[in-house]
Design a protein around this motif. Structure first.
Motif, PDB file in Angstrom:
ATOM      1  N   ALA A  36      43.622  58.494  33.852  1.00 56.67           N
ATOM      2  CA  ALA A  36      43.991  58.931  35.199  1.00 56.67           C
ATOM      3  C   ALA A  36      43.073  58.339  36.259  1.00 56.67           C
ATOM      4  CB  ALA A  36      43.959  60.452  35.280  1.00 56.67           C
ATOM      5  N   ALA A  37      41.883  57.886  35.836  1.00 54.16           N
ATOM      6  CA  ALA A  37      40.911  57.330  36.779  1.00 54.16           C
ATOM      7  C   ALA A  37      41.113  55.828  36.926  1.00 54.16           C
ATOM      8  CB  ALA A  37      39.494  57.634  36.292  1.00 54.16           C
ATOM      9  N   SER A  38      40.449  55.263  37.912  1.00 55.71           N
ATOM     10  CA  SER A  38      40.553  53.818  38.114  1.00 55.71           C
ATOM     11  C   SER A  38      39.869  53.053  37.004  1.00 55.71           C
ATOM     12  CB  SER A  38      39.951  53.435  39.470  1.00 55.71           C
ATOM     13  OG  SER A  38      38.594  53.858  39.538  1.00 55.71           O
ATOM     14  N   GLY A  39      38.929  53.667  36.329  1.00 55.97           N
ATOM     15  CA  GLY A  39      38.309  53.058  35.163  1.00 55.97           C
ATOM     16  C   GLY A  39      37.089  52.217  35.480  1.00 55.97           C
ATOM     17  N   PRO A  40      36.314  51.885  34.435  1.00 53.14           N
ATOM     18  CA  PRO A  40      35.143  51.029  34.609  1.00 53.14           C
ATOM     19  C   PRO A  40      35.564  49.617  35.013  1.00 53.14           C
ATOM     20  CG  PRO A  40      35.156  52.138  32.464  1.00 53.14           C
ATOM     21  CD  PRO A  40      36.504  52.304  33.049  1.00 53.14           C
ATOM     22  N   ALA A  41      34.585  48.831  35.426  1.00 49.42           N
ATOM     23  CA  ALA A  41      34.834  47.444  35.813  1.00 49.42           C
ATOM     24  C   ALA A  41      34.208  46.504  34.796  1.00 49.42           C
ATOM     25  CB  ALA A  41      34.272  47.160  37.195  1.00 49.42           C
ATOM     26  N   THR A  42      34.819  45.344  34.644  1.00 44.45           N
ATOM     27  CA  THR A  42      34.265  44.288  33.788  1.00 44.45           C
ATOM     28  C   THR A  42      34.587  42.948  34.433  1.00 44.45           C
ATOM     29  OG1 THR A  42      34.082  43.560  31.475  1.00 44.45           O
ATOM     30  CG2 THR A  42      36.304  43.933  32.312  1.00 44.45           C
ATOM     31  N   PRO A  43      33.741  41.944  34.270  1.00 48.55           N
ATOM     32  CA  PRO A  43      34.003  40.648  34.900  1.00 48.55           C
ATOM     33  C   PRO A  43      35.344  40.049  34.486  1.00 48.55           C
ATOM     34  CG  PRO A  43      31.735  40.756  34.170  1.00 48.55           C
ATOM     35  CD  PRO A  43      32.417  41.985  33.632  1.00 48.55           C
ATOM     36  N   GLN A  44      35.975  39.385  35.448  1.00 48.28           N
ATOM     37  CA  GLN A  44      37.250  38.709  35.218  1.00 48.28           C
ATOM     38  C   GLN A  44      37.070  37.211  35.451  1.00 48.28           C
ATOM     39  OE1 GLN A  44      39.948  40.435  34.167  1.00 48.28           O
ATOM     40  NE2 GLN A  44      38.798  42.348  34.291  1.00 48.28           N
ATOM     41  N   SER A  45      37.680  36.412  34.603  1.00 49.85           N
ATOM     42  CA  SER A  45      37.523  34.956  34.756  1.00 49.85           C
ATOM     43  C   SER A  45      38.775  34.221  34.317  1.00 49.85           C
ATOM     44  CB  SER A  45      36.311  34.460  33.949  1.00 49.85           C
ATOM     45  OG  SER A  45      36.449  34.824  32.589  1.00 49.85           O
ATOM     46  N   ASP A  46      39.943  34.682  34.803  1.00 44.71           N
ATOM     47  CA  ASP A  46      41.174  33.990  34.431  1.00 44.71           C
ATOM     48  C   ASP A  46      41.296  32.669  35.190  1.00 44.71           C
ATOM     49  OD1 ASP A  46      42.316  34.471  37.010  1.00 44.71           O
ATOM     50  OD2 ASP A  46      42.958  36.453  36.354  1.00 44.71           O
ATOM     51  N   ALA A  47      42.285  31.883  34.831  1.00 44.17           N
ATOM     52  CA  ALA A  47      42.423  30.530  35.371  1.00 44.17           C
ATOM     53  C   ALA A  47      42.554  30.522  36.888  1.00 44.17           C
ATOM     54  CB  ALA A  47      43.627  29.841  34.728  1.00 44.17           C
ATOM     55  N   GLN A  48      43.307  31.463  37.427  1.00 39.91           N
ATOM     56  CA  GLN A  48      43.503  31.507  38.870  1.00 39.91           C
ATOM     57  C   GLN A  48      42.189  31.783  39.594  1.00 39.91           C
ATOM     58  OE1 GLN A  48      46.495  34.276  40.133  1.00 39.91           O
ATOM     59  NE2 GLN A  48      46.304  33.759  42.300  1.00 39.91           N
ATOM     60  N   LEU A  49      41.400  32.709  39.078  1.00 41.93           N
ATOM     61  CA  LEU A  49      40.116  33.019  39.694  1.00 41.93           C
ATOM     62  C   LEU A  49      39.153  31.845  39.601  1.00 41.93           C
ATOM     63  CD1 LEU A  49      39.576  36.684  38.443  1.00 41.93           C
ATOM     64  CD2 LEU A  49      40.001  35.960  40.796  1.00 41.93           C
ATOM     65  N   MET A  50      39.192  31.125  38.479  1.00 44.18           N
ATOM     66  CA  MET A  50      38.266  30.011  38.276  1.00 44.18           C
ATOM     67  C   MET A  50      38.567  28.829  39.188  1.00 44.18           C
ATOM     68  SD  MET A  50      35.883  30.844  36.158  1.00 44.18           S
ATOM     69  CE  MET A  50      35.943  32.414  37.033  1.00 44.18           C
TER      70      MET A  50
END
Length: 203
Positions: A55-69
């Motif tokens: 129900a919460a937004s949840g913890p965060a973790t780094p993202q590094s998909d192709a679009q972001l890179m």
């Protein structure tokens, strides 16, 4: 697949989860941070900041998909910031510069207009952490953050992680417990789908 998984992380504390690079680890990260497949079933109780995890937004973790890179360093750093849509490019650039200098990586500021694909491993790891932290999560989850780093780079990244601990909790998933003392972290082990608060006995 995962059972008996029981641990708690206090605010501004570090927890080091020792596990191999396996499907179990990836499943755990999906369960905690998403995206969660529709057929993923979670049983038991999982709370994040006093709310049910789902129900919460949840913890965060780094993202590094192709679009972001493909983004520039400046755009990448700002892409997860709550004020991004209401900030001018000049404001975003100034914010990114201040952030890099204050966390001890002023040299990255010289590469603000380079694509993320052009930065070195340590710099990319730093940028991934800073971007994930931009939304001010209560818990930041880092998956094998020291992979590919030499001793000096590892020391610098640890310094950044300690700065993060002043603002939020950290869950560090790693193949060994070498960073436990430096982060003053509690330690747990995930092995063969089982969680243990003590080192598993080898047979």
């Amino acid at each position: 697949i995962l059972s008996g998984l029981t641990f708690a992380i206090a605010a501004n504390a570090a927890f080091l989860l020792i596990t191999s690079d396996s499907g179990e680890k990836r499943l755990l990260l999906r369960a905690l941070c998403g995206p969660r497949p529709k057929n993923m079933q979670l049983t038991g109780q999982a709370e994040y900041c006093g709310q049910e995890l789902l129900a919460a937004s949840g913890p965060a973790t780094p993202q590094s998909d192709a679009q972001l890179m493909m983004m520039t360093v400046c755009n990448y750093l700002n892409s997860n910031h709550p004020l991004r849509s209401t900030s001018s490019h000049i404001q975003q650039r100034a914010r990114a510069l201040d952030l890099l200098k204050s966390c001890g990586f002023p040299e990255i500021a010289e590469r603000m207009d380079r694509p993320m694909t052009d930065v070195e491993t340590l710099e990319r790891r730093v940028l991934e952490i800073l971007r994930a932290a931009a939304a001010a999560p209560a818990l930041l989850i880092l998956d094998d953050p020291f992979s590919g780093l030499n001793a000096e780079e590892r020391t610098r990244l640890l310094r950044l992680m300690k700065l993060q601990l002043a603002q939020r909790a950290l869950l560090v998933v790693a193949p060994d417990e070498s960073a436990a003392a430096e982060l003053n972290a509690s330690v747990g082990w995930l092995e063969e789908s089982r969680f243990s608060s003590s080192r598993p006995q080898r047979t």
